[in-house]
Design an enzyme around this catalytic site. Structure first.
Site, PDB file in Angstrom:
ATOM      1  CG  ASP A 293     -33.108  -4.006  33.454  1.00 28.46           C
ATOM      2  OD1 ASP A 293     -32.872  -3.180  34.387  1.00 28.46           O
ATOM      3  OD2 ASP A 293     -34.341  -4.193  33.020  1.00 28.46           O
ATOM      4  CG  ASP A 527     -38.392  -3.859  34.032  1.00 29.69           C
ATOM      5  OD1 ASP A 527     -37.692  -4.256  33.019  1.00 29.69           O
ATOM      6  OD2 ASP A 527     -38.634  -2.712  34.115  1.00 29.69           O
ATOM      7  CG  ASP A 531     -35.046  -9.259  32.351  1.00 27.48           C
ATOM      8  OD1 ASP A 531     -33.946  -9.373  31.788  1.00 27.48           O
ATOM      9  OD2 ASP A 531     -35.616  -8.039  32.623  1.00 27.48           O
ATOM     10  CG  ASN A 595     -25.574 -24.628  79.739  1.00 28.61           C
ATOM     11  OD1 ASN A 595     -24.865 -24.077  80.669  1.00 28.61           O
ATOM     12  ND2 ASN A 595     -26.849 -23.971  79.365  1.00 28.61           N
ATOM     13  CG  ASN A 620     -33.777 -25.177  75.318  1.00 29.44           C
ATOM     14  OD1 ASN A 620     -32.883 -24.603  74.914  1.00 29.44           O
ATOM     15  ND2 ASN A 620     -34.577 -25.977  74.338  1.00 29.44           N
ATOM     16  CG  ASP A 624     -34.886 -21.054  72.980  1.00 31.07           C
ATOM     17  OD1 ASP A 624     -34.011 -20.564  72.664  1.00 31.07           O
ATOM     18  OD2 ASP A 624     -35.267 -22.292  72.645  1.00 31.07           O
TER      19      ASP A 624
END
Length: 779
Positions: A293, A527, A531, A595, A620, A624
């Site tokens: 706006d 705002d 809107d 893999n 694994n 991670d």
């Protein structure tokens, strides 16, 4: 009515629970912990492991279950911590509701509203629960969220008001009858959910998930068939195949995403940007168009009345006096225009307000019936074209309007109509009026806005102005801030236009949807009461802390400062968060894919399984761990220069290219260990386990950047955790855990060969990066 007492309200809150439409966020209890283990693959793996234990392989089964539990616990802890951080941020922008307690009007969180509360309603307020109107002063409520009806509904004493709606104009009080999941809005949640906007981030995650499923089905089926053809035990083959399936899946992806997003949210909060919905961060970073706006964003938001003129353009004290009557006596809602009138007009003698027709976005005018010197007179103020339609034989003010609008003024019309003997009015009385004159308002452009728009352009974001102001005033403001593209008026929609003028709330929503359908990722900054539809329709709705409740509730991101420069800072942080998330996805998926390929190839030629299921799961899990620190990683400046979005085709290409590089070095390890070093079963598995973990840790540090890895410094948490996990991996074969894990000590010669292979792998990835010439996985 005096409302409830504080003590009674507290008792009812404890008895009935909070006023929530949906259950509380599930990141604190057993539900989140259970969710870590509910993926179909993990459930099948656990079931197969239990079967293996029943058949006598107790040790292997226990180790597998411990690793699965540890992985789930790590994910739980990460998501739990992220959830707590987000809750703290959301508390800063929660919606407050005005209620009468102990005979006094107080503000309480919407969740603390209870049955029997007397709620005070004003324009812009959310109706927080189902209520019955106790008193009404021209109370108009927008029920579009519940009924789909575009026009507001007037509510009088005794009428029902529903949760999820909001007040457009007028004022009133209402007694709460139902809260939370007992409300009418909650009863139709399933229907409303079907209208929810799917964000770009959600669509990308869905496509990525489908890519993994397809790759997993092909690989796991192939490996399982190969093992059966080699006459290996069925249970062992099932466990091996399922372990590989888990290994291919970035198991901690939900936790990594949650941690990355919550860390991004905390960084954005430090820059005065509050994230209400975490996945909006990625959409924020991917944004290509920002619709905004005008008032308070491009302009200072300090509206000033510069002139009150008669229809011929001459200054008119009478027009100024009538404008003050209209502004001072209206009771719909406080607004900047009326505040400017009251500031710019002299004090007047006390006048009596008789009635009012509140402003609405269909009529675009506000009328007040006043007793002006003994004669009831209707004084109407609003958009000039709307006021002119209510006038009879109005003089031609087109030239005056164009001159003022061309100079950047917002022009409103003012009209009067005597109504002798009347004490009430309706919109039907707004006919046959006399044009008294016009009001010219000025709202100067904010300093630094043109620079902020240029900064957003450098980030690949096109700013579009959407305003209810007339096309001439809108074009004037647009020129001052550097928006020189075409101007659309009213319900016209051209996705290439930079300015949309004279639009109503439904037009705003249509514009946003049209831009999204053109392929753009759209943000909407607003705002106001009008809107909300556009905020909901955008990929990322952006509001400000000072916005009306309905706008603040509809937005996914709330700015504590209404500045475009803050938006640019938030976009950079959003892109950093998304870049780090993609790092984990690209690197983990490509390494795991490599893999799995090499494992499938090796299992076809070896007389034993290349790795035990527990070793695959441990690999694994260990690889991670550094991924949980990826949110802290630094991002190269070039990764922030353009909008980023999910590119599943790019991820697939990245996975294949760098997965094949990984497979080449895995197979090289296989050949060296088997043909040159003549390693026995345990040493072979240990060597491959160490090499696979080391290369996966190394490749995160190499592929986290498109630059040569030595020219882009990783964060200390990422580097430190990678080194620590690498050291632990090398040390494991020499600890008491080696035997249960099926590992054996390695000689210095074997470790040296593995180190050389890992160094070669790093070099090969650097070469592959240069040949690909681009960064896959994000457009």
């Amino acid at each position: 009515m005096d409302g409830l007492s504080s003590e009674e309200a507290a008792r009812r809150l404890a008895a009935d629970g909070p006023n929530r439409m949906v259950p509380a966020r599930g990141h604190r209890g057993a539900r989140l912990l259970i969710a870590q283990f509910t993926s179909p693959i993990v459930l099948i793996l656990v079931a197969a492991t239990v079967l293996s234990m029943v058949l006598g392989d107790l040790t292997d089964g226990m180790i597998i279950l411990v690793i699965v539990a540890a992985s789930g616990a790590l994910g739980f802890w990460q998501e739990h911590s992220a959830g707590r951080a987000v809750d703290a941020l959301l508390a800063r922008v929660r919606v407050e509701v005005e209620v009468v307690r102990d005979g006094v009007e107080v503000s309480v969180p919407a969740e603390d509203v209870v049955v029997g509360d007397l709620v005070v309603l004003r324009a812009g307020d959310i109706v927080a629960a189902d209520c019955v109107a106790d008193e009404s002063h021209s109370l108009l409520v927008d029920e579009a969220a519940l009924t789909g009806e575009s026009f507001p509904v007037e509510k009088r004493g005794g009428d029902k008001l529903f949760a999820g709606t909001h007040v457009v104009s007028g004022a009133g009080r209402a007694e709460v009858t139902r809260i939370g999941r007992d409300t009418e809005f909650a009863a139709v949640t399933a229907e409303l959910a079907s209208r929810e906007v799917t964000t770009g981030f959600e669509r990308g995650m869905t496509r990525f998930g489908l890519l993994l499923v397809r790759a997993m089905v092909v690989l796991v089926t192939m490996i399982f068939v190969v093992n059966l053809l080699l006459n290996r035990p069925i249970v062992d083959s099932v466990l091996f195949s399922l372990a590989l399936a888990v290994g291919l899946t970035p198991q901690l992806l939900p936790a990594i995403v949650a941690v990355s997003l919550s860390a991004g949210a905390r960084r954005m909060a430090a820059e005065r940007v509050i994230v209400k919905r975490l996945d909006a961060i990625e959409d924020f970073g991917a944004m290509t168009i920002l619709c905004t706006d005008k008032t308070g964003t491009l302009t200072a938001g300090a509206v000033r009345l510069d002139a009150a003129l008669d229809p011929h353009g001459a200054p008119s004290p009478e027009v100024l006096r009538l404008a003050r009557l209209n502004a001072a006596l209206q009771q719909g809602f406080a607004n900047p225009v009326d505040a400017a009138v009251l500031t710019g007009a002299p004090e007047i003698d006390q006048a009596l307000r008789l009635d009012e027709v509140p402003y609405d976005f269909h009529r675009r005018r506000l009328s007040v019936l006043v007793d002006d010197g003994g004669t009831p007179t209707l004084v109407t103020k609003g958009a000039l074209d709307s006021v002119l339609t209510a006038c009879a034989d109005a003089p031609d003010v087109g030239d005056l309007f164009e001159r003022l609008s061309g100079d950047g003024y917002r022009v409103l019309g003012l009209a009067v109509k005597p109504l002798p003997g009347r004490t009430s009015v309706s919109s039907e009385d707004e006919t046959g009026m006399t044009l008294a004159g016009v009001l010219a308002f000025h709202d100067p452009v904010k300093p630094g806005v043109a620079e902020a728009i240029a900064d957003l352009a450098r980030l690949g974001i096109s700013v579009r102005l959407i305003t209810g102001d007339n096309r001439l005033a809108a074009a004037n403001i647009a020129r001052q801030v550097g928006l020189t593209g075409p101007v659309c008026v009213g319900d016209e929609i051209d996705v290439h236009a930079q300015v949309f003028a004279e639009v109503d709330p439904l037009h705003k929503e249509r514009i946003v949807r049209a831009l999204r359908e053109s392929g753009a990722t759209v943000g909407f900054l607003g705002d106001g009461i009008n809107d909300s539809p556009a905020l909901h329709a955008a990929d990322v709705g952006i509001s400000v802390d000072t916005a009306v409740d309905v706008a603040k509730q509809s937005a996914a991101i709330v700015l504590l400062d209404k500045e475009l420069a803050v938006v640019a800072d938030g976009v950079r942080l959003g892109r950093r968060t998304f870049a780090n998330t993609l790092k984990y996805v690209r690197v983990t998926v490509s390494a795991n894919f490599g893999n799995m390929l090499s494992m499938a190839a090796a299992s076809a030629f070896l007389p034993f399984l290349p790795l035990l299921p527990r070793q695959i799961l441990l690999l694994n899990f260990l690889s991670d761990i550094p991924g949980t620190t990826i949110a802290t990683d630094s991002v190269d400046p070039e990764q922030l220069e353009r909008p980023r979005a999910w590119d599943v085709a790019g991820i697939r290409t990245f996975m294949i290219i760098f997965g094949l590089v990984s497979s080449v070095f895995d197979i090289a390890t296989f050949l060296v260990l088997r043909l040159w070093l003549h390693a026995d079963t345990d040493v072979f598995r240990t060597g491959w386990f160490v090499e696979s973990t080391a290369t996966e840790l190394a490749v995160m540090l190499v592929l986290r950047t498109a630059r040569p890895f030595y020219r882009s410094r990783p964060s200390w948490p990422l580097l430190g955790s990678s080194l620590a996990v690498g050291g632990l991996t090398v040390a494991l074969p020499y600890t008491p855990l080696a035997a249960p894990l099926g590992l054996a000590p390695l000689s210095w010669g074997v470790l040296g060969v593995l180190a050389v292979l890992t160094a070669g792998y790093v070099a090969a990835n650097e070469v592959a990066k240069r040949f690909t010439g681009r960064e896959f996985g994000g457009r």
